[in-house]
Design an enzyme around this catalytic site. Structure first.
Site, mmCIF file in Angstrom:
data_model
loop_
_atom_site.group_PDB
_atom_site.id
_atom_site.type_symbol
_atom_site.label_atom_id
_atom_site.label_comp_id
_atom_site.label_asym_id
_atom_site.label_seq_id
_atom_site.Cartn_x
_atom_site.Cartn_y
_atom_site.Cartn_z
ATOM 1 N N SER A 161 -30.955 18.703 -61.534
ATOM 2 C CA SER A 161 -32.157 19.468 -61.175
ATOM 3 C C SER A 161 -32.249 20.815 -61.867
ATOM 4 O O SER A 161 -32.469 21.836 -61.240
ATOM 5 C CB SER A 161 -32.205 19.728 -59.663
ATOM 6 N N CYS A 189 -36.437 23.466 -69.909
ATOM 7 C CA CYS A 189 -37.457 24.303 -70.535
ATOM 8 C C CYS A 189 -37.081 25.769 -70.470
ATOM 9 O O CYS A 189 -37.639 26.599 -71.186
ATOM 10 C CB CYS A 189 -38.801 24.131 -69.845
#
Lengths: 460, 460
Positions: free
Chosen positions: B43, B47
């Site tokens: 998780s 980016c």
């Protein structure tokens, strides 16, 4: 063939956009264009006045998109300081008053554009005309206010009204070093938001050092020995003031048009068809702050004074008046504003608007950030969303936050126009990168939450 | 009744969103959830790596949305450092390899989620594996790159590739004080834009002090006496480099799924239906960077690795796998990025995409500003728009500019989703106030210009 004549009443956004667009389509050999403007300036940004007063913008020249001379150089016969005092619809002529010479004269038209704008609401209370009390509708008003600010040694400013103009002027006066008190008749500032969202604006304004007093209806303006404003009184209290700015809102300026028998609507604005032609009149158009616009979500007309609508109206009117084609389908009620670094966006219906037109709805309110939570400068943003019960159609969005909050409303504006459901909105492919948005854009988070509320409501 | 078991392969955005959403809908008494992740982290925001490397973000903890422990506390049996090496579709089981102990074991599933992500393209050229050459796909990659930056005294960085990852890494390395050269195989940087818009990015990057070399296909990585990278060679030249970052793009990681007979598409990604179920498989879903998504404008599938899609996929898969309901209709191809203060947004089709699918189109390019021209900080923004010939339907928008440029693309993304024409777009009620937009928002200016081009083309 005689040259047709287009007469334009009002030389600001709608009027001069119409004149310019008509001129683009037809040269002076085909169409004569006369535009009357009672002030000194034409084509200016009234929306820019708070930033001029606040010192962000040099003025007033910077706020003028096109000077009278530039218009004239494009063969538009713009007559400033000239007020139209009568429209003779049957006789196809208008009577003009040259405000400098005092002369009046009639000018004939084949086609007429009414773009008389709006006038600020001035409550009929004692002292309202005292020196030091200012409206901020025109560039002349802006200049008078700036002179007034420079002419007073005091640093206490009272702003009457907490709508867009009120909060923007509060920022401007704060930037000028004034101690600012905003007197707001309503329960929360920004009545264009629901009260729960207005409360966020109130809290943020407190944090910025602006005092907002809610439930404060002004009853009297008090003056000192010099005749200048000294305080503003409500039923409960008195607020010392060296300068007072009225930011209560505006109403359509339609006295001239009404006297000529042109139809107005429930909000006092002129009524037009989709081509911006005044209803029942084949050769008269109206646009800008003097008309009512169709609210596509509410399904009725509304008065919204906003430069962006005025420019669109003018462009469409100019096209139609010059034999082209254009329509204005209506608005969804989008507006953005800021107070210092606080940003506010809204579109569509508030709760009370929805109820008023018989729409049953659900709401959801979420907190998110304008950037990925870990990215520097990520600040909280609150998004409230309304959707129709059963259909799940988006009805409205309100956003209060910091950087990136206001213009996010555009996503909702387009979704409203397209009559999207909130379920459809959850799949929108919005731009994502950490400096610009969390991985779920705040608008998507709000849409998801609204879907969840619809489901719990046993609908959607 | 036996507890159903959901197995998830891949513990990043899609996989863990699926697991979390399924857990939200069904408790551990109803559904067991086992998730395998071959890396240390789950998780996390890949980016965000460029901003961590660039020093804007503390890492890597800040980039982890939810730790393995947090997942486990929610009754998700997340096994990190554990790689799935085989899927036995008929037998409904997967074989896992514990990368620390070296043990392998089989785990059965009733429902399976394939979320194996993407892997960076590594050109098969000599020297590519030399120390000092880095990909930036995982947090482990980010840490290795940062160690490498600290471990070199030199200040010359070469970035291979000028797409999103390339330009973002160029900014990151610039922020770290490196002299940055970007080697770009194509004619202009940002091949996701048309070349004319890519040229604007090139010029802006020059202005930021980043050297971009176009038409530069890397043929070899050269190393020094210490075995570490010393330069990158193209057919024409050699570029000294103390560190090299590969930002060439990614391709779907589907070897495992293909070996199990799951169907892949023309771009190498897994093919799913609208509920994200792998085509032809009732109990296997796939999402995130390992799948192809339907491009709603082009009408075919595409591979787009983007965290925002992966999160949506995961949420939908989790709902469906737990007996709820959700669909992913597709994308319109929105992406935003920045290089220092240069912002880039794009959505829909480029010229070559439109041609490739048989669409005839017109284009218009305009210059405007993100704020009213007179408002401080107003900076130029270029907007290019494509619309279909005859129908006038919007096909794509590209924006290059400064503050406020990138996220304006969202307006076009919603308009594309709603299949609006550019004529309809000219009437959009977008937020206007001088700090946020000129009176005609740049997107509206572009729409008007595109309408004019359509008219001149004898269409619309």
């Amino acid at each position: 063939m005689a040259v047709e004549r287009l007469v334009v009443i009002g030389g600001d956004a709608a009027g001069m956009s119409a004149a310019s667009q008509a001129r683009r389509l037809k040269g002076p050999g085909e169409l004569g264009i006369v535009a009357f403007e009672r002030g000194h300036f034409a084509s200016y940004s009234a929306c820019g006045i708070p930033y001029w007063v606040g010192g962000d913008v040099e003025g007033p020249e910077a706020l003028v998109a096109r000077t009278p001379e530039e218009h004239r150089a494009r063969s538009i016969d713009l007559r400033t300081r000239t007020e139209v005092t009568e429209i003779d619809v049957a006789g196809q002529r208008v009577r003009a008053l040259d405000r400098d010479s005092g002369e009046t004269y009639w000018t004939g038209f084949d086609k007429l554009v009414v773009a008389t704008g709006a006038r600020p609401v001035r409550p009929a209370i004692p002292g309202i005309d005292a020196p030091g009390v200012h409206g901020v509708q025109t560039l002349d008003d802006g200049r008078a206010l700036l002179d007034s600010l420079e002419g007073t040694a005091g640093r206490r400013a009272v702003v009457v009204g907490a709508g867009y103009i009120g909060v923007e002027m509060a920022e401007a006066l704060l930037n000028r070093g004034f101690e600012v008190t905003v007197l707001n008749r309503g329960a929360q500032p920004m009545a264009t938001l629901d009260p729960d969202m207005g409360r966020l604006v109130h809290t943020a304004m407190d944090g910025l050092g602006i005092t907002t007093v809610n439930g404060a209806a002004v009853t009297r303006v008090l003056t000192g020995d010099d005749g200048r404003v000294s305080a503003v009184a409500t039923a409960d209290a008195s607020y010392p003031a060296d300068v007072v700015v009225l930011g209560i809102g505006v109403e359509p300026e339609t006295a001239l048009a009404r006297a000529a028998g042109l139809p107005t609507g429930p909000n006092g604005g002129l009524l037009t068809d989709l081509s911006m032609r005044v209803r029942g009149h084949g050769n008269i158009w109206a646009g800008g702050d003097c008309v009512e616009v169709l609210d596509l979500v509410a399904g009725h007309t509304r008065h919204i004074a906003l430069g962006t609508h005025a420019n669109k109206h003018g462009q469409i009117i100019g096209s139609n008046a010059a034999g082209g084609y254009g329509t204005f389908p209506g608005v969804v009620g989008t507006a953005v504003s800021k107070v210092c670094d606080l940003e506010i966006g809204r579109t569509g219906l508030r709760e009370k608007d929805a109820s008023a037109v018989g729409l049953r709805y659900v709401t959801a309110t979420i907190e998110s950030t304008g950037r990925a939570g870990y990215y520097p400068g990520a600040r909280a943003m609150t998004v409230k969303m309304l959707a129709e019960y059963r259909t799940g159609r988006l009805l409205g969005v309100q956003i209060v936050g910091r950087e990136g909050a206001a213009k996010r409303i555009d996503v909702a504006a387009v979704a409203l126009t397209a009559r999207m459901t909130v379920e459809e909105m959850t799949a929108l492919d919005l731009g994502y990168a950490p400096p610009f948005s969390p991985v779920w854009d705040p608008v998507l988070v709000a849409a998801r939450r609204t879907v969840a509320v619809l489901r719990r409501a046993g609908t959607a």
